[in-house]
Design a protein around this motif. Sequence first.
Motif, PDB file in Angstrom:
ATOM      1  N   SER A 178    -104.069 -33.439  39.150  1.00  0.00           N
ATOM      2  CA  SER A 178    -103.929 -32.820  37.831  1.00  0.00           C
ATOM      3  C   SER A 178    -105.019 -33.338  36.906  1.00  0.00           C
ATOM      4  CB  SER A 178    -102.540 -33.121  37.251  1.00  0.00           C
ATOM      5  OG  SER A 178    -102.358 -32.498  36.000  1.00  0.00           O
ATOM      6  N   PRO A 179    -106.272 -32.925  37.117  1.00  0.00           N
ATOM      7  CA  PRO A 179    -107.390 -33.454  36.320  1.00  0.00           C
ATOM      8  C   PRO A 179    -107.154 -33.260  34.825  1.00  0.00           C
ATOM      9  CG  PRO A 179    -108.194 -32.163  38.177  1.00  0.00           C
ATOM     10  CD  PRO A 179    -106.714 -31.940  38.106  1.00  0.00           C
ATOM     11  N   GLY A 180    -107.414 -34.324  34.054  1.00  0.00           N
ATOM     12  CA  GLY A 180    -107.145 -34.233  32.619  1.00  0.00           C
ATOM     13  C   GLY A 180    -108.256 -34.724  31.722  1.00  0.00           C
ATOM     14  N   ALA A 181    -108.835 -35.883  32.043  1.00  0.00           N
ATOM     15  CA  ALA A 181    -109.812 -36.494  31.149  1.00  0.00           C
ATOM     16  C   ALA A 181    -111.105 -35.699  31.080  1.00  0.00           C
ATOM     17  CB  ALA A 181    -110.100 -37.930  31.602  1.00  0.00           C
ATOM     18  N   GLY A 182    -111.535 -35.119  32.194  1.00  0.00           N
ATOM     19  CA  GLY A 182    -112.789 -34.380  32.208  1.00  0.00           C
ATOM     20  C   GLY A 182    -112.847 -33.249  31.198  1.00  0.00           C
ATOM     21  N   PRO A 183    -111.886 -32.302  31.225  1.00  0.00           N
ATOM     22  CA  PRO A 183    -111.910 -31.192  30.269  1.00  0.00           C
ATOM     23  C   PRO A 183    -111.801 -31.624  28.814  1.00  0.00           C
ATOM     24  CG  PRO A 183    -110.471 -30.689  32.120  1.00  0.00           C
ATOM     25  CD  PRO A 183    -110.851 -32.132  32.250  1.00  0.00           C
ATOM     26  N   LEU A 184    -111.185 -32.784  28.541  1.00  0.00           N
ATOM     27  CA  LEU A 184    -111.078 -33.262  27.168  1.00  0.00           C
ATOM     28  C   LEU A 184    -112.427 -33.712  26.617  1.00  0.00           C
ATOM     29  CD1 LEU A 184    -107.790 -35.400  27.155  1.00  0.00           C
ATOM     30  CD2 LEU A 184    -108.187 -33.248  25.958  1.00  0.00           C
ATOM     31  N   LEU A 185    -113.336 -34.106  27.507  1.00  0.00           N
ATOM     32  CA  LEU A 185    -114.575 -34.738  27.068  1.00  0.00           C
ATOM     33  C   LEU A 185    -115.827 -33.897  27.284  1.00  0.00           C
ATOM     34  CD1 LEU A 185    -113.714 -38.268  28.476  1.00  0.00           C
ATOM     35  CD2 LEU A 185    -114.033 -37.745  26.067  1.00  0.00           C
ATOM     36  N   VAL A 186    -115.777 -32.979  28.217  1.00  0.00           N
ATOM     37  CA  VAL A 186    -116.976 -32.208  28.561  1.00  0.00           C
ATOM     38  C   VAL A 186    -116.623 -30.725  28.627  1.00  0.00           C
ATOM     39  CG1 VAL A 186    -118.822 -31.874  30.246  1.00  0.00           C
ATOM     40  CG2 VAL A 186    -117.862 -34.147  29.912  1.00  0.00           C
ATOM     41  N   ALA A 187    -117.458 -29.894  27.993  1.00  0.00           N
ATOM     42  CA  ALA A 187    -117.265 -28.453  28.072  1.00  0.00           C
ATOM     43  C   ALA A 187    -117.438 -27.981  29.514  1.00  0.00           C
ATOM     44  CB  ALA A 187    -118.266 -27.746  27.168  1.00  0.00           C
ATOM     45  N   GLU A 188    -116.692 -26.961  29.880  1.00  0.00           N
ATOM     46  CA  GLU A 188    -116.683 -26.467  31.259  1.00  0.00           C
ATOM     47  C   GLU A 188    -118.091 -26.208  31.784  1.00  0.00           C
ATOM     48  OE1 GLU A 188    -115.022 -25.177  34.890  1.00  0.00           O
ATOM     49  OE2 GLU A 188    -113.988 -26.081  33.173  1.00  0.00           O
ATOM     50  N   GLU A 189    -118.919 -25.564  30.971  1.00  0.00           N
ATOM     51  CA  GLU A 189    -120.260 -25.206  31.427  1.00  0.00           C
ATOM     52  C   GLU A 189    -121.192 -26.414  31.525  1.00  0.00           C
ATOM     53  OE1 GLU A 189    -120.078 -24.662  26.943  1.00  0.00           O
ATOM     54  OE2 GLU A 189    -118.813 -24.204  28.688  1.00  0.00           O
ATOM     55  N   GLN A 190    -120.769 -27.575  30.958  1.00  0.00           N
ATOM     56  CA  GLN A 190    -121.598 -28.778  31.000  1.00  0.00           C
ATOM     57  C   GLN A 190    -121.142 -29.771  32.066  1.00  0.00           C
ATOM     58  OE1 GLN A 190    -124.388 -29.162  29.201  1.00  0.00           O
ATOM     59  NE2 GLN A 190    -124.048 -27.101  28.393  1.00  0.00           N
ATOM     60  N   ALA A 204    -117.033 -38.920  53.797  1.00  0.00           N
ATOM     61  CA  ALA A 204    -116.342 -38.990  55.088  1.00  0.00           C
ATOM     62  C   ALA A 204    -117.241 -38.527  56.233  1.00  0.00           C
ATOM     63  CB  ALA A 204    -115.072 -38.148  55.056  1.00  0.00           C
ATOM     64  N   VAL A 205    -118.284 -37.738  55.904  1.00  0.00           N
ATOM     65  CA  VAL A 205    -119.218 -37.265  56.936  1.00  0.00           C
ATOM     66  C   VAL A 205    -120.634 -37.769  56.657  1.00  0.00           C
ATOM     67  CG1 VAL A 205    -117.853 -35.246  57.554  1.00  0.00           C
ATOM     68  CG2 VAL A 205    -119.516 -35.055  55.697  1.00  0.00           C
ATOM     69  N   HIS A 206    -120.741 -38.876  55.898  1.00  0.00           N
ATOM     70  CA  HIS A 206    -122.028 -39.522  55.598  1.00  0.00           C
ATOM     71  C   HIS A 206    -122.997 -38.567  54.901  1.00  0.00           C
ATOM     72  CE1 HIS A 206    -120.788 -42.806  58.302  1.00  0.00           C
ATOM     73  NE2 HIS A 206    -120.416 -41.854  59.133  1.00  0.00           N
ATOM     74  N   ASN A 207    -122.481 -37.754  53.982  1.00  0.00           N
ATOM     75  CA  ASN A 207    -123.306 -36.731  53.348  1.00  0.00           C
ATOM     76  C   ASN A 207    -123.243 -36.821  51.823  1.00  0.00           C
ATOM     77  OD1 ASN A 207    -125.016 -34.396  53.698  1.00  0.00           O
ATOM     78  ND2 ASN A 207    -123.315 -33.119  52.995  1.00  0.00           N
ATOM     79  N   GLU A 208    -123.019 -38.041  51.301  1.00  0.00           N
ATOM     80  CA  GLU A 208    -122.766 -38.195  49.873  1.00  0.00           C
ATOM     81  C   GLU A 208    -124.015 -38.409  49.029  1.00  0.00           C
ATOM     82  OE1 GLU A 208    -122.025 -42.366  51.676  1.00  0.00           O
ATOM     83  OE2 GLU A 208    -122.011 -40.255  52.272  1.00  0.00           O
ATOM     84  N   GLU A 209    -125.170 -38.602  49.663  1.00  0.00           N
ATOM     85  CA  GLU A 209    -126.380 -38.884  48.898  1.00  0.00           C
ATOM     86  C   GLU A 209    -126.789 -37.679  48.047  1.00  0.00           C
ATOM     87  OE1 GLU A 209    -128.032 -41.723  48.559  1.00  0.00           O
ATOM     88  OE2 GLU A 209    -126.493 -42.684  49.799  1.00  0.00           O
ATOM     89  N   GLY A 210    -127.236 -37.958  46.805  1.00  0.00           N
ATOM     90  CA  GLY A 210    -127.812 -36.928  45.958  1.00  0.00           C
ATOM     91  C   GLY A 210    -126.819 -36.062  45.207  1.00  0.00           C
ATOM     92  N   LEU A 211    -125.545 -36.436  45.176  1.00  0.00           N
ATOM     93  CA  LEU A 211    -124.560 -35.639  44.446  1.00  0.00           C
ATOM     94  C   LEU A 211    -124.700 -35.843  42.939  1.00  0.00           C
ATOM     95  CD1 LEU A 211    -121.306 -36.182  46.561  1.00  0.00           C
ATOM     96  CD2 LEU A 211    -122.792 -34.173  46.561  1.00  0.00           C
ATOM     97  N   ASP A 212    -124.636 -34.753  42.195  1.00  0.00           N
ATOM     98  CA  ASP A 212    -124.642 -34.783  40.723  1.00  0.00           C
ATOM     99  C   ASP A 212    -123.203 -35.009  40.275  1.00  0.00           C
ATOM    100  OD1 ASP A 212    -125.055 -34.348  38.024  1.00  0.00           O
ATOM    101  OD2 ASP A 212    -124.981 -32.161  38.224  1.00  0.00           O
ATOM    102  N   LEU A 213    -122.880 -36.249  39.800  1.00  0.00           N
ATOM    103  CA  LEU A 213    -121.484 -36.645  39.605  1.00  0.00           C
ATOM    104  C   LEU A 213    -121.074 -36.866  38.158  1.00  0.00           C
ATOM    105  CD1 LEU A 213    -121.179 -39.263  42.505  1.00  0.00           C
ATOM    106  CD2 LEU A 213    -120.160 -36.986  42.459  1.00  0.00           C
ATOM    107  N   VAL A 214    -122.010 -37.063  37.234  1.00  0.00           N
ATOM    108  CA  VAL A 214    -121.650 -37.451  35.871  1.00  0.00           C
ATOM    109  C   VAL A 214    -122.332 -36.544  34.858  1.00  0.00           C
ATOM    110  CG1 VAL A 214    -121.280 -39.865  36.524  1.00  0.00           C
ATOM    111  CG2 VAL A 214    -123.525 -39.145  35.681  1.00  0.00           C
ATOM    112  N   ALA A 215    -121.712 -36.473  33.687  1.00  0.00           N
ATOM    113  CA  ALA A 215    -122.285 -35.723  32.563  1.00  0.00           C
ATOM    114  C   ALA A 215    -121.918 -36.442  31.279  1.00  0.00           C
ATOM    115  CB  ALA A 215    -121.762 -34.289  32.538  1.00  0.00           C
ATOM    116  N   GLN A 216    -122.745 -36.282  30.249  1.00  0.00           N
ATOM    117  CA  GLN A 216    -122.432 -36.872  28.958  1.00  0.00           C
ATOM    118  C   GLN A 216    -121.407 -36.024  28.220  1.00  0.00           C
ATOM    119  OE1 GLN A 216    -126.567 -37.872  27.324  1.00  0.00           O
ATOM    120  NE2 GLN A 216    -125.323 -39.575  26.591  1.00  0.00           N
TER     121      GLN A 216
END
Length: 446
Positions: A178-190, A204-216
């Motif tokens: 039930s994600p909650g904090a993300g929508p409170l802080l960042v607009a959907e398009e951002q 889990a399949v050693h494919n995690e490099e280069g993921l865009d994970l954070v936004a201001q």
Amino acid sequence: MTFPPDPVRFDEARPLALAVALDTAASGVDVLLVRDILGRISLLLDDRSGGLDAAKTATWRERLKNTLGPYAADRPLLLASGLFQPDAYFASPRAAAELGYVAQPGHGSIRWLDNTVVGGDWARVSTPEAESGGVRTARTALYGFKGGVGRSTATFMLAKHLAGQGNCVLVVDLDLESPGAGPLLVAEEQLPQYGIIDQLVESAVHNEEGLDLVAQATHFHLPNNGELWVAPARGRGAPGTEYAYVDKLNRVYADVPGHGQGSFADRLEAAVHACEDAVARESRRPDVVLLDSRAGIHDIAAVAISRLCDLALLFGSDNGQTWAGYRALFTAWLSSGQAPEIREKLRMVASMVPDADRASYLETFRDHAWECFSVLYDDLVDGNTGFNPSPEDGSAPHSPIPILFAIELVGLDAVTTPGWDDRAFVRAAYDSFLKTVTNLMIEGPR
């Protein structure tokens, strides 16, 4: 008319097995009690330093079968000399000394190895390690045994407050269901393209490099050069591709055999590190990380509190469900011998405190919290010293940090109501919470 004997139930199986273990340990052999994911128990005897009497071994095996009933494993008694890799059991880091058992001269040790599916990390407490150079980001977990206690809103208020003081703050939304904090802080398009869910699946399949994970954070301007970053549970997805969130959620909790960090707990810890590193690449390493955990007895909450944080804020209202739930968790920590470590990082938050009768409510809340937390405190008898704060101790883990109830917040759509958090009634509701928690995070929990 004769009735069949009462069947052995789950709660009775462990003490019955322990009674047999006490007899075997008295013969000088080290004993390991192993419980499988169905609750069935085996006794493993370390006979590598010398043979055991075959007749005694047969007697113990039959006793286990007869007393444990359905909770006796298919092979209820095993010898180390007959196992392919005995140290996988006897040297397992998950094997804990049996609480309250002290071996007499000539007796063997007794240890306990519990195999679980969900909540396995509640009984494994550790402190986050420092980064290279001795620097470590301070982490605070916000957790509620039950939902609906305002945890995500409190995360938002605390994050903005800390960032407004000039800190670089990262909020990690670990409430995957039930994600909650993300929508409170960042607009959907951002939102970033990927979320925590993607980090867990791809790792889990050693494919995690280069993921865009954070936004201001995008909903407000911060003074004093403060920064507020968000690692949401879900991302916005790649253009033109369906974001299969539910399909990913169905896979994240499984352990991965043969993986260097295959357990869910290890991968969740690595995911938080990856989010911290992502902020550091974009700006600077976070001063503070807030882990918005999920409610309930779940592996996410277990890992967040037991392994990932320095301070754990436990949210609750003054009702029987709150105290029954927390008492169950505290009892598990006591049974595993982790009470001295875990209590140092806990602090109770009284959410939705009625303003009209605040003092009386908080006094009652405090007394109920003290009764509950006493499970984790030392039993001071015969002049012994230890950790056992009084009910009135305002710095103790059970002492409630209040958040006032505001009827105006009920049903408020924070995402579509700009400036809601700057209203006078909101500031009044969270004033004590923000000041107290900020001091705890700066000075550290007791």
